[in-house]
Enzyme design. Structure first.
Site, mmCIF file in Angstrom:
data_model
loop_
_atom_site.group_PDB
_atom_site.id
_atom_site.type_symbol
_atom_site.label_atom_id
_atom_site.label_comp_id
_atom_site.label_asym_id
_atom_site.label_seq_id
_atom_site.Cartn_x
_atom_site.Cartn_y
_atom_site.Cartn_z
ATOM 1 C CB ALA A 275 -0.885 -0.021 1.241
ATOM 2 N N GLY B 202 0.589 -5.192 1.012
ATOM 3 C CA GLY B 202 -0.618 -5.352 0.196
ATOM 4 C C GLY B 202 -0.311 -6.023 -1.140
ATOM 5 C CD GLU C 84 -2.232 -8.048 3.018
ATOM 6 O OE1 GLU C 84 -2.028 -6.858 2.705
ATOM 7 O OE2 GLU C 84 -2.834 -8.377 4.062
ATOM 8 C CD GLU D 29 1.873 -5.596 5.707
ATOM 9 O OE1 GLU D 29 2.763 -6.455 5.902
ATOM 10 O OE2 GLU D 29 1.025 -5.688 4.801
HETATM 11 C C1 HXC Z 1 4.989 4.371 -1.325
HETATM 12 C C2 HXC Z 1 6.937 3.416 -2.073
HETATM 13 C C3 HXC Z 1 6.575 2.178 -1.499
HETATM 14 C C4 HXC Z 1 5.317 2.093 -0.816
HETATM 15 C C5 HXC Z 1 8.501 1.958 -2.434
HETATM 16 N N1 HXC Z 1 8.136 3.236 -2.642
HETATM 17 N N2 HXC Z 1 7.565 1.294 -1.730
HETATM 18 N N3 HXC Z 1 6.148 4.497 -1.978
HETATM 19 N N4 HXC Z 1 4.575 3.222 -0.755
HETATM 20 N N5 HXC Z 1 4.879 0.962 -0.278
HETATM 21 C C6 HXC Z 1 8.880 4.271 -3.340
HETATM 22 C C7 HXC Z 1 10.085 4.764 -2.556
HETATM 23 O O1 HXC Z 1 9.707 5.747 -1.623
HETATM 24 C C8 HXC Z 1 10.933 5.335 -3.659
HETATM 25 O O2 HXC Z 1 10.427 6.595 -4.058
HETATM 26 C C9 HXC Z 1 10.690 4.388 -4.836
HETATM 27 O O3 HXC Z 1 9.435 3.734 -4.540
HETATM 28 C C10 HXC Z 1 11.764 3.342 -4.954
HETATM 29 O O4 HXC Z 1 11.895 2.685 -3.703
HETATM 30 P P1 HXC Z 1 13.311 2.522 -2.948
HETATM 31 O O5 HXC Z 1 13.030 2.328 -1.524
HETATM 32 O O6 HXC Z 1 14.243 3.639 -3.312
HETATM 33 O O7 HXC Z 1 13.841 1.169 -3.628
HETATM 34 P P2 HXC Z 1 14.793 0.060 -2.983
HETATM 35 O O8 HXC Z 1 15.913 0.690 -2.240
HETATM 36 O O9 HXC Z 1 15.079 -0.862 -4.114
HETATM 37 O O10 HXC Z 1 13.913 -0.699 -1.896
HETATM 38 C C11 HXC Z 1 12.769 -1.444 -2.326
HETATM 39 C C12 HXC Z 1 11.882 -1.806 -1.103
HETATM 40 C C13 HXC Z 1 11.545 -0.523 -0.313
HETATM 41 C C14 HXC Z 1 12.639 -2.786 -0.202
HETATM 42 C C15 HXC Z 1 10.631 -2.483 -1.655
HETATM 43 O O11 HXC Z 1 11.052 0.459 -1.230
HETATM 44 C C16 HXC Z 1 10.511 -0.741 0.746
HETATM 45 O O12 HXC Z 1 10.836 -1.246 1.825
HETATM 46 N N6 HXC Z 1 9.271 -0.299 0.480
HETATM 47 C C17 HXC Z 1 8.181 -0.371 1.444
HETATM 48 C C18 HXC Z 1 7.641 -1.769 1.523
HETATM 49 C C19 HXC Z 1 6.528 -1.882 2.572
HETATM 50 O O13 HXC Z 1 6.752 -1.557 3.744
HETATM 51 N N7 HXC Z 1 5.341 -2.336 2.148
HETATM 52 C C20 HXC Z 1 4.216 -2.494 3.049
HETATM 53 C C21 HXC Z 1 3.352 -1.271 2.999
HETATM 54 S S1 HXC Z 1 2.020 -1.368 4.136
HETATM 55 P P3 HXC Z 1 11.439 7.871 -4.269
HETATM 56 O O14 HXC Z 1 10.503 9.000 -4.526
HETATM 57 O O15 HXC Z 1 12.261 7.981 -3.055
HETATM 58 O O16 HXC Z 1 12.231 7.467 -5.493
HETATM 59 C C22 HXC Z 1 0.873 -2.299 3.373
HETATM 60 C C23 HXC Z 1 -0.426 -2.511 4.127
HETATM 61 C C24 HXC Z 1 -1.447 -3.213 3.269
HETATM 62 O O17 HXC Z 1 1.045 -2.750 2.297
HETATM 63 C C25 HXC Z 1 -2.839 -2.844 3.720
HETATM 64 C C26 HXC Z 1 -3.919 -3.465 2.847
HETATM 65 C C27 HXC Z 1 -4.036 -2.941 1.445
#
Ligand code: HXC
Length: 257
Positions: free
Chosen positions: A65, A108, A111, A131
């Site tokens: 998400a 997400g 999921e 998460e």
């Molecule tokens: C918003 C995101 C994002 C996310 C990545 N980006 N994941 N933006 N929401 N979930 C953005 C980063 O901010 C960045 O933008 C660009 O995408 C590239 O990501 P990087 O982090 O620079 O890439 P990398 O170093 O390769 O790392 C990849 C990654 C990391 C390990 C996947 O991005 C990460 O940890 N992302 C978050 C993953 C996460 O926590 N997901 C769960 C979300 S909660 P910029 O502008 O800086 O280039 C969830 C709840 C679900 O999903 C609820 C039900 C629907």
């Protein structure tokens, strides 16, 4: 309808839906979710489409998400927009749905893959529920579908450590059907979709319903439901066609009627 955050290609009898926000690793923003669920509802209603491939493209499936969108929200905001309930057209999609996953399928995103019926993973695929690193838990079925698919201890590991599992580990625990070179993922998923699309659509629908029912009901209820579906299929043209084609030593041609 034209879409901004996804691509929809129909090559009947299959369709491919591609998540398309590569700059943010296909983060699932409210607009993307709305487009995806709208497209799936349309594909579910399109009789020319018999199976669907859902992918994020060559490098990432979806990083979850959109964290920027959620960071400052409160519980009432979340409840009113029902961020997790809006996935119903995906979870309830009546036709075979095949995820083609390369790279990260996190939060997400993971999921979404778990809501699909089959998963083809590229060698680069990573499945995880990070998460816990954000102070929340999965909200679109992760805590429920992981243990039902991969067992309690793998589910606990993924939820509690936040660390993703590799494609190979996902295969070993039964989360994934096939692991293939990343450049082949979508093609293999499409092949699988075409194979499934050749079968009798109503039988496919009821087989899917039956398997999903196994996660939700006691055995006796699931068996009763299966029996009704089994008898119902004898009312279809496709059952007559399938059985007569076998007896006449030819390939059945199914109409979904
Ligand atoms: C918003 C995101 C994002 C996310 C990545 N980006 N994941 N933006 N929401 N979930 C953005 C980063 O901010 C960045 O933008 C660009 O995408 C590239 O990501 P990087 O982090 O620079 O890439 P990398 O170093 O390769 O790392 C990849 C990654 C990391 C390990 C996947 O991005 C990460 O940890 N992302 C978050 C993953 C996460 O926590 N997901 C769960 C979300 S909660 P910029 O502008 O800086 O280039 C969830 C709840 C679900 O999903 C609820 C039900 C629907």
């Amino acid at each position: 309808m034209g879409y901004e955050h996804i691509l929809v290609e129909i090559d009947a009898p299959i369709a491919t839906v591609t998540l398309n926000r590569p700059k943010v690793l296909n983060a699932l923003s409210p607009d993307l979710i709305l487009e995806l669920t709208t497209a799936l509802s349309e594909l579910d209603a399109d009789e020319n489409v018999r199976a669907v491939v859902l992918t994020g493209g060559p490098t990432v499936f979806a990083a979850g998400a959109d964290i920027g969108d959620m960071a400052d929200r409160g519980p009432v905001d979340q409840l009113l927009r029902d961020q997790t309930g809006r996935w119903a057209p995906l979870a309830g999609f009546s036709k075979p749905l095949i995820a083609a996953v390369n790279g990260y399928a996190l939060g997400g995103g993971c999921e979404v893959a778990l809501m699909c019926d089959l998963i083809v993973a590229g060698e680069t695929a990573r499945f995880g529920q990070p998460e816990i690193n954000l102070g929340i838990i999965p909200g679109a079925g992760g805590t429920q579908r992981w243990p039902r698919t991969a067992g309690k201890h793998v589910a606990m590991e993924v939820m509690l450590t936040g660390a993703p599992v590799t494609a190979q580990r996902a295969y070993e625990v039964g989360l994934v059907n096939k692991v293939v070179p990343a450049e082949m993922t979508v093609e293999v998923a499409r092949r699988l979709a075409r194979q499934v699309a050749e079968k009798a659509p109503l039988a496919a629908r009821m087989a899917k319903e039956g398997v999903l029912k196994a996660f939700e009901s006691p055995l006796s209820e699931g068996l009763a439901s299966e029996r009704k579906s089994f008898y119902f299929l004898f009312a279809t043209d496709d059952q007559k066609e399938g059985m007569h084609a076998f007896l006449e030593k030819r390939k059945g041609s199914f109409k979904g009627r």
